[in-house]
Design a protein around this motif. Structure first.
Motif, PDB file in Angstrom:
ATOM      1  N   LEU A 284       0.943  -1.112  -0.429  1.00 33.38           N
ATOM      2  CA  LEU A 284      -0.173  -0.181  -0.050  1.00 33.38           C
ATOM      3  C   LEU A 284       0.743   1.071   0.428  1.00 33.38           C
ATOM      4  O   LEU A 284       0.571   2.465  -1.293  1.00 33.38           O
ATOM      5  CB  LEU A 284      -1.062   0.154   1.360  1.00 33.38           C
ATOM      6  N   VAL A 285       2.051   0.902   0.927  1.00 38.42           N
ATOM      7  CA  VAL A 285       2.671   2.079   0.504  1.00 38.42           C
ATOM      8  C   VAL A 285       3.292   2.853  -0.542  1.00 38.42           C
ATOM      9  O   VAL A 285       3.753   3.869  -1.163  1.00 38.42           O
ATOM     10  CB  VAL A 285       3.711   2.387   2.128  1.00 38.42           C
ATOM     11  N   LEU A 286       4.514   1.791  -1.387  1.00 38.40           N
ATOM     12  CA  LEU A 286       4.351   1.915  -2.748  1.00 38.40           C
ATOM     13  C   LEU A 286       3.884   2.419  -3.211  1.00 38.40           C
ATOM     14  O   LEU A 286       4.041   3.466  -4.551  1.00 38.40           O
ATOM     15  CB  LEU A 286       5.395   0.431  -2.763  1.00 38.40           C
ATOM     16  N   ALA A 287       2.034   1.655  -3.493  1.00 39.14           N
ATOM     17  CA  ALA A 287       1.335   1.574  -4.537  1.00 39.14           C
ATOM     18  C   ALA A 287       1.311   3.832  -4.173  1.00 39.14           C
ATOM     19  O   ALA A 287       0.800   5.190  -5.331  1.00 39.14           O
ATOM     20  CB  ALA A 287       0.285   1.431  -3.912  1.00 39.14           C
ATOM     21  N   ALA A 288       0.758   3.869  -2.828  1.00 36.04           N
ATOM     22  CA  ALA A 288       0.549   5.757  -2.200  1.00 36.04           C
ATOM     23  C   ALA A 288       1.912   5.944  -2.810  1.00 36.04           C
ATOM     24  O   ALA A 288       1.305   7.808  -3.925  1.00 36.04           O
ATOM     25  CB  ALA A 288       0.441   5.832  -1.057  1.00 36.04           C
ATOM     26  N   GLY A 289       3.420   5.800  -2.822  1.00 31.18           N
ATOM     27  CA  GLY A 289       4.336   6.678  -3.399  1.00 31.18           C
ATOM     28  C   GLY A 289       4.541   6.906  -5.051  1.00 31.18           C
ATOM     29  O   GLY A 289       5.035   8.069  -5.737  1.00 31.18           O
ATOM     30  N   ARG A 290       4.212   5.910  -6.074  1.00 33.11           N
ATOM     31  CA  ARG A 290       3.510   6.388  -7.019  1.00 33.11           C
ATOM     32  C   ARG A 290       2.757   7.188  -7.112  1.00 33.11           C
ATOM     33  O   ARG A 290       2.929   8.050  -8.144  1.00 33.11           O
ATOM     34  CB  ARG A 290       3.744   5.124  -7.581  1.00 33.11           C
ATOM     35  N   ALA A 291       2.131   7.272  -6.294  1.00 35.29           N
ATOM     36  CA  ALA A 291       0.935   8.570  -6.931  1.00 35.29           C
ATOM     37  C   ALA A 291       1.688  10.158  -6.626  1.00 35.29           C
ATOM     38  O   ALA A 291       0.877  11.175  -6.869  1.00 35.29           O
ATOM     39  CB  ALA A 291      -0.158   7.948  -6.049  1.00 35.29           C
ATOM     40  N   LEU A 292       2.341  10.258  -6.032  1.00 39.27           N
ATOM     41  CA  LEU A 292       2.627  11.298  -5.052  1.00 39.27           C
ATOM     42  C   LEU A 292       4.150  11.752  -5.866  1.00 39.27           C
ATOM     43  O   LEU A 292       4.632  11.248  -6.831  1.00 39.27           O
ATOM     44  CB  LEU A 292       2.990  11.101  -3.281  1.00 39.27           C
ATOM     45  N   PRO A 305       2.553  11.403   7.873  1.00 39.27           N
ATOM     46  CA  PRO A 305       1.303  10.825   8.559  1.00 39.27           C
ATOM     47  C   PRO A 305      -0.641  10.756   7.367  1.00 39.27           C
ATOM     48  O   PRO A 305      -0.583   9.854   8.689  1.00 39.27           O
ATOM     49  CB  PRO A 305       0.564  12.127  10.027  1.00 39.27           C
ATOM     50  N   LEU A 306      -0.859  10.864   6.836  1.00 38.91           N
ATOM     51  CA  LEU A 306      -1.793  11.490   5.903  1.00 38.91           C
ATOM     52  C   LEU A 306      -1.944  10.060   5.202  1.00 38.91           C
ATOM     53  O   LEU A 306      -2.938   9.372   4.914  1.00 38.91           O
ATOM     54  CB  LEU A 306      -1.843  12.236   4.850  1.00 38.91           C
ATOM     55  N   ILE A 307      -1.015   9.303   4.430  1.00 39.00           N
ATOM     56  CA  ILE A 307      -0.317   8.056   4.320  1.00 39.00           C
ATOM     57  C   ILE A 307      -0.692   6.857   5.578  1.00 39.00           C
ATOM     58  O   ILE A 307      -1.937   6.281   5.126  1.00 39.00           O
ATOM     59  CB  ILE A 307       0.779   7.980   3.132  1.00 39.00           C
TER      60      ILE A 307
END
Length: 349
Positions: A284-292, A305-307
């Motif tokens: 989930l963090v890897l997916a969120a990181g690619r979105a930023l 903290p939001l992620i």
């Protein structure tokens, strides 16, 4: 061989509380351990968001002076993995007690458990993130924790602070620190401390105040060192241990108040599925990181903290719903299967 531990009525789930009254191994469930484990999982995710999003590269712990993320250095970095390490040692010894009553060769059961964890950790390291801790836990478990089961409990209790001291003397070595915390967790079980975990709020309250007083000067030292200095590593590790102890003591005190049901509702589902949630958080963090946009160290201060908050909310909902129908998380179930070499029941009756 360990004595067979049976949790006192004070540490079992209280009447009217939701959830199983026994673990998957058949022992009375110690509610505080689920809460503390879930709380530690939240902090570990908060500390790991940026390192995971950096595609496996380790991020240097930041000195607190003036940084937008100063609070991470003071309250989060290296404050939660000591809790998880301690709980691993606790869980190991509790399972050995259960295995001693159910298997002719209980240490073989624990050996399979550690080897299965090593396989999971290596897969996590190779496929997802080079900061994996599971393989480290498995190796230290094989080299330190499993052999310690042949030692008298006094020797285990003496070796625990010795490993911690060595870790601090050499600059905060993580491997020695984890070994010491593993042994400390095992000693707490073997001396019956875990059985009495929730009998009184006075002991954790007093201990928490002592640890907080000791942490204050160490935190001050941490702010005085540059992150490249050896003293920073020592102060960071020392403060991490002390603050971790404060967190645990505070949770044990609050669990003796009317807020107990709230803590259990928030943290226990996460704690009961800690392995599943730890590994799924990486994805989930890897997916969120690619979105930023941009590397993690350039993100705005609220991003981390939001992620972490969004991921934990998803995992809490998933864990709560899953545990209504099943005895344990999916990866916990597979790990138990490998541990006992037979397929355990999954669905609740």
């Amino acid at each position: 061989m360990h004595r067979e531990n049976s949790a006192s009525p004070a540490v079992r789930l209280r009447p009217g509380e939701a959830g199983h009254t026994t673990t998957s191994a058949g022992r009375p469930r110690i509610a505080a351990l689920d809460v503390v484990r879930g709380f530690a999982l939240c902090g570990i995710l908060l500390a790991n968001v940026q390192p995971i999003a950096a595609t496996g590269a380790f991020i240097e712990p930041s000195g607190p002076g003036g940084s937008e993320a100063a609070w991470l250095g003071l309250l989060v970095e290296q404050r939660f993995f000591p809790i998880f390490s301690l709980l691993f040692g606790v869980g190991f010894s509790l399972l050995l007690d259960s295995a001693a009553a159910r298997a002719a060769r209980p240490r073989v059961v624990l050996l399979r458990r550690l080897l299965a964890l090593l396989a999971l950790g290596v897969a996590h390291f190779v496929l997802l993130w080079h900061g994996d801790i599971l393989s480290t836990y498995a190796v230290i478990g094989l080299l330190v924790l499993l052999p310690s089961t042949w030692l008298p409990r006094l020797a285990v209790a003496a070796l625990a602070p010795a490993f911690v001291a060595v870790s601090l003397l050499v600059g905060g070595d993580r491997f020695a620190l984890i070994a010491g915390l593993f042994l400390l967790g095992s000693a707490l079980v073997r001396y019956g401390v875990i059985d009495r975990l929730e009998r009184s709020a006075r002991v954790p309250a007093t201990l928490g105040l002592v640890l907080a007083a000791a942490a204050a000067p160490v935190l001050w030292l941490q702010t005085r060192f540059d992150s490249a200095d050896r003293g920073f590593g020592i102060s960071l590790a020392g403060a991490g241990l002390l603050i971790a102890g404060v967190y645990v003591c505070a949770l044990l005190v609050v669990l003796r108040t009317p807020l107990r049901p709230v803590l259990r509702a928030v943290f226990a589902p996460l704690g009961r599925m800690a392995l599943t949630n730890y590994l799924s958080a990486t994805v989930l963090v890897l997916a969120a990181g690619r979105a930023l946009d941009g590397p993690p160290h350039t993100w705005p201060a609220p991003a981390v903290p939001l992620i972490a908050g969004v991921i934990l909310a998803v995992q809490w909902a998933w864990s709560t719903l899953w545990l209504r129908r099943y005895r344990q998380g999916p990866l916990e179930w597979l790990w138990r299967w490998a541990t006992w070499a037979r397929r355990p029941p999954l669905r609740r009756e």
